[in-house]
Design an enzyme around this catalytic site. Sequence first.
Site, mmCIF file in Angstrom:
data_model
loop_
_atom_site.group_PDB
_atom_site.id
_atom_site.type_symbol
_atom_site.label_atom_id
_atom_site.label_comp_id
_atom_site.label_asym_id
_atom_site.label_seq_id
_atom_site.Cartn_x
_atom_site.Cartn_y
_atom_site.Cartn_z
ATOM 1 N N CYS A 1 -6.438 -39.286 2.881
ATOM 2 C CA CYS A 1 -6.445 -37.953 3.492
ATOM 3 C C CYS A 1 -7.827 -37.316 3.393
ATOM 4 C CB CYS A 1 -5.370 -37.053 2.872
ATOM 5 S SG CYS A 1 -5.601 -36.767 1.130
ATOM 6 N N THR A 2 -8.546 -37.623 2.304
ATOM 7 C CA THR A 2 -9.922 -37.128 2.173
ATOM 8 C C THR A 2 -10.808 -37.750 3.243
ATOM 9 O OG1 THR A 2 -9.677 -36.845 -0.201
ATOM 10 C CG2 THR A 2 -11.916 -37.001 0.654
#
Lengths: 480, 414
Positions: free
Chosen positions: B199-200
Site C-alpha cells: 500500500c505504501t
Amino acid sequence: MSSNDKYDRQVRIWGPHGQTKLQNARVLLLGCDPVGVETLKNLVLPGIGYVVIVDSKVVTESDIENNFFIPHDTIGQSRAKVVLEYLLEMNQDVKGEWHQVENFDVKEQHYDLIIANEQRFSETKFNLIELQTYGLVGRMRLYSPKCHIIETKPMNQKYDLRIFNPFQELKEYFDSIEFEGDVDYLSHIPYIVILYKALQKYHKEKGKYPSTFSEKHKDFKQVILSLCEGLEYQYTGNFYEAIDNIDQAFNSENWKNSLESIEIEQDVNEDQYFVLISALRQFVQIHGAPPLGKAFPDMKCFTQTYVHLKNTLYGTKVEKDFQAFQALCQNKVDDETIRLFIENIQDLKSITYRTIQQELQQPNEVEDYDNDCYIWYILLRSVNEFYNTNNRWPTQEKGDTQQLQEIVDKQCRLVNVDSIPETHVIEICRYEGAKLHMIASVLGGMASQEAVKLITNQFVPINNTLIYNGLKSEASIFEF
Amino acid sequence: MNSILNTFSPLSKDLYNEYRGQVMIEALATQKVLVIGAGGLGCEILKTLALSGIKEIHVIDLDTIDLTNLNRQFLFRMKDVGKYKAEVAAEFIMKRIPTCKVIPYTKKIQEFPISFYSEFPVIIAGLDNVEARRWINRVVIQMVQRDENDKVIDDTRHYLIDGGTEGLNGQARVISPFETACYECTLSQLPKQLQYQMCTIASTPRLPEHCIAYAYEVLWSKEQPNVKLDKDNFDHMNWIYQKALERSKQFNIEGVTYKLTLGVVKNIIPAVASTNALIASICTVECFKILTGNGSQLNNYIQWYGQNHQTGVGINVIQQERLEECTECSIQTLEILVKRTDKISVLLTQLPPDIELCSKGQTLITNNIRRKQGFDHILEKTFQELIDEQLIDVQTALKAFDKNKTINVRINYE
C-alpha cells in the site's frame, strides 16, 4: 552486465568519496611476511593508489610454502620485487615501487599508512598497523597520530528530529495537527507528531516529562496508546511506529561527548576537525542546539505530508543551520566536509592512541578477560623478548622452556598477573616462530578492514590491539 | 607447517598428539576437501587451503564471472569476465601452486549424488543464499549412519563449515551433524528481509526505494507482460530506472539513481575483499583443525562486526544450541518388526505417510509422486534380497525424512 564499475560492491560501503581517498592513498609495507602481504592484497584489490614495498631478503623455499604472491619459480629473487609484481598483476589501477634495503628512511615521504611486520616498529608520524603471526596465534596493533572520525557509521543510524525541543516552525506545525478525523487521516499522522502530542499530554497529566527508563517505556507508552483509543488495530500502524521510536522523543545529547573529549588548543586551529568542533561550540552557544542534520527517517504518512516535512519544514531549517554553521567555519573547511560533519554530529568519535613505545615499556593492565587472548598477548611479548636476547625463537627443548618461563614470569609481574598456565607456555614453544599462511590470511583480512578505516576516515578503528587465537577461533580487543 | 604437524601440543586433541609427525603429514596430503562456491569466499578458501597442505580440492560453482566480482575475487581478471568461476579459479591455483590439484565443477550442487559428497570429510560452503545452505546441510545430515547401538559411526560424520559476509560484517560456523546445531536449527534467527508494504509503494510512496519498487513490482508486469525481467540486462534495468524516476518526480521525491535502482531490484549486498578474506580464512583454519586435530573446534558460531562504532570491531563466539524439534536433525527412532521374506512395501503401511526412506544414502521409498515409478522395482523386493544386494545393512538404522523431521528406522527381523 548491469554495472560498469568494478568497485560497485565496495563503493556501496564507503561511498565515492571514500573510494577517492583510497585511490589517492600511499601505503608503505615494511617486510614481506605473509601477514603483511595478505593485508596489502586486500588493499590492492579495492584500488589503493600507490604502494611502496620494502624488504631486504631474497625468496627462499619457505616463502613459497606460505606466501601466495611468491610463486615457486622466483627463488633467489628480491622478495620486495616479486611481491610487488604479483600484487599489482591483480589490479592495473594500482601503481607502486620496491626497495631491497635493510634500513629504509620512512621520514622522507608522506604515507597514509604504514603496514609493518617482522619487527616492532615505533614511528609515530603516520598511521600504522603492526602485525605479527606466531603459530596459530596472531596480533594486530594500531596507531594513529590523530584520529578524529566524522563518519563513524553506526549500524543503527540516529536521527535528530527535535520532537522534544522543536524549532519555531516545527512547533507551529505540530500544534496545528488535530487528532480528529476519519481513519484514513488518523492512520497517516506521522509518528513524530504522535510523539510530540504524547509528550504534551504526559506533561499536562503529570506536571513533568518522562525521565526514567520505566517512565519512558511504560507510562509514556500508555499515553501514546491512549491517543489511538477506539481506533481499530489495523489503523494504528503509525502509533505503533511511534512506540518503536520512543527514544526519538527525547533529546539525544551524544554530540556533547565530542565537545568534551576535545580540548581546543589554539595552535592547532588550522586542523579542519578542530575548526569544526570550535564552530560547533559557538553554534550551540548561540542557538542552544547543534545544527540540524539532513537525515530523515521513513514514517507512515501521506506522500504530501512526508515531502512537506522533509523538504520544507526540516529541509529549510537544515539549510539555514548549514549557512550559519558555515559562517562560523570561516572558509577553513570545504562545504562537503561541513555537511558531512553536521550529518554525523550525534556520532563523532576521537581516539587518542598510546604509542607502541609506551606499550612496550608498560602495557595497560587488563582486569578481567573471558578468553585466552590476554594470555597469548603476554606470551607473544615473552617470545619476542626471547628472540631479542637469543636471535632465535624458543623450542620445546628444556633449556628454552626454562628460559622462556623466566621471561614469562617477568612479563607477568609487569602487568600484575600471577602466572599463566604451563600448557600455554609449552604450546607456544612448539611454534618456533612459524608463520602460517592461514593465520596470516585471517589477520590480513582483519588488518585491511582497519586500514580502510584509517585511510578513508570512516567507521571506528580498534584501540589498539586485537589478539586472534586460532586454536579456539576467538579474538579480543585490548587497549594496551 | 611442520611445527604444527610434528611437535607435542598440550592444547590439541588426542587425535593430533597420537598421530603427529610423519603419519599426520601424509594423512593431510591425502585428504580431499570440497569447496562450494568459487566467489568472494571461495577464492580465498581455495588459496588458503592450497597453502595449508591440502593437495586435492574440489570446487563447485555454476556462476560465471561478472565485472563487479573483480574488487575481491582475486583469482579473476578482466579477460576472464563471462567464464566459469570454478574453472578459472582452479586453473589459477594450480598454476601458482603446482603441488595442489583443484578439480572444478560447473553444475548445481543439487545435481550431484550423495555418494559424491561422502568422499569429503569436510565441506566448506561459501554460498550466497539460504536455499543452497539448507540443501547442503541436509546432505551432511543424511550421510550420517549409526551402529547397532544407535551411535553415530565416526567415518560417516562429515563436517560442514559455512561462512557468510555482508559489508564489513560476517560470520562463520562449524556444523557437526547431531553434535552441534545444524543450519536448520537456527533458521528462525535469520534476519528478516526488508520489504516495502504494497500500500505504501502503490499509494503513499515517500522514499526513492518506494518508487523503484513500484516500477519493478507493479509497472514491469503491467507494461511489459510478455517480457521476463532480466536483472543483468542494462536495457531492462534502465527501463525500471526511468519509470521510477518519472514516478519520483511526480511525487516530489528525491534520490532515485541508477545505482540505487540496481541495489533495490537485485538486492545487492555490499562486498569487499577484507571481510571475505577474514571469514574465508577462519573457515579454512577450522577445516585444518578438523583434519589434523590441532587446537579445539570453534564452538560453534563466530560473528564478526567490522562495523561497530563503540569498539571498532565486535566479536562474538556463540554456542548455538540444537533445536529439539529441528526439522532436519532431531532424532526420533522408530522400531519396526518384519520378516526377512517380507517385501519392503510392507513399510508403506507401517511408516507415516509422505515419507522418504533412505539406506546408505540411496532412496528406497520416495515421497515424490513424480519419481515413484523409478522406485517401484525396489518396493517389490524382499528385505533379504536388499541385504544380499548390500542395499541394506542389517546393523544400521535406515533413515526416513518427512517434511518435518528425520526419523531413524530400526528394522528388527523375526
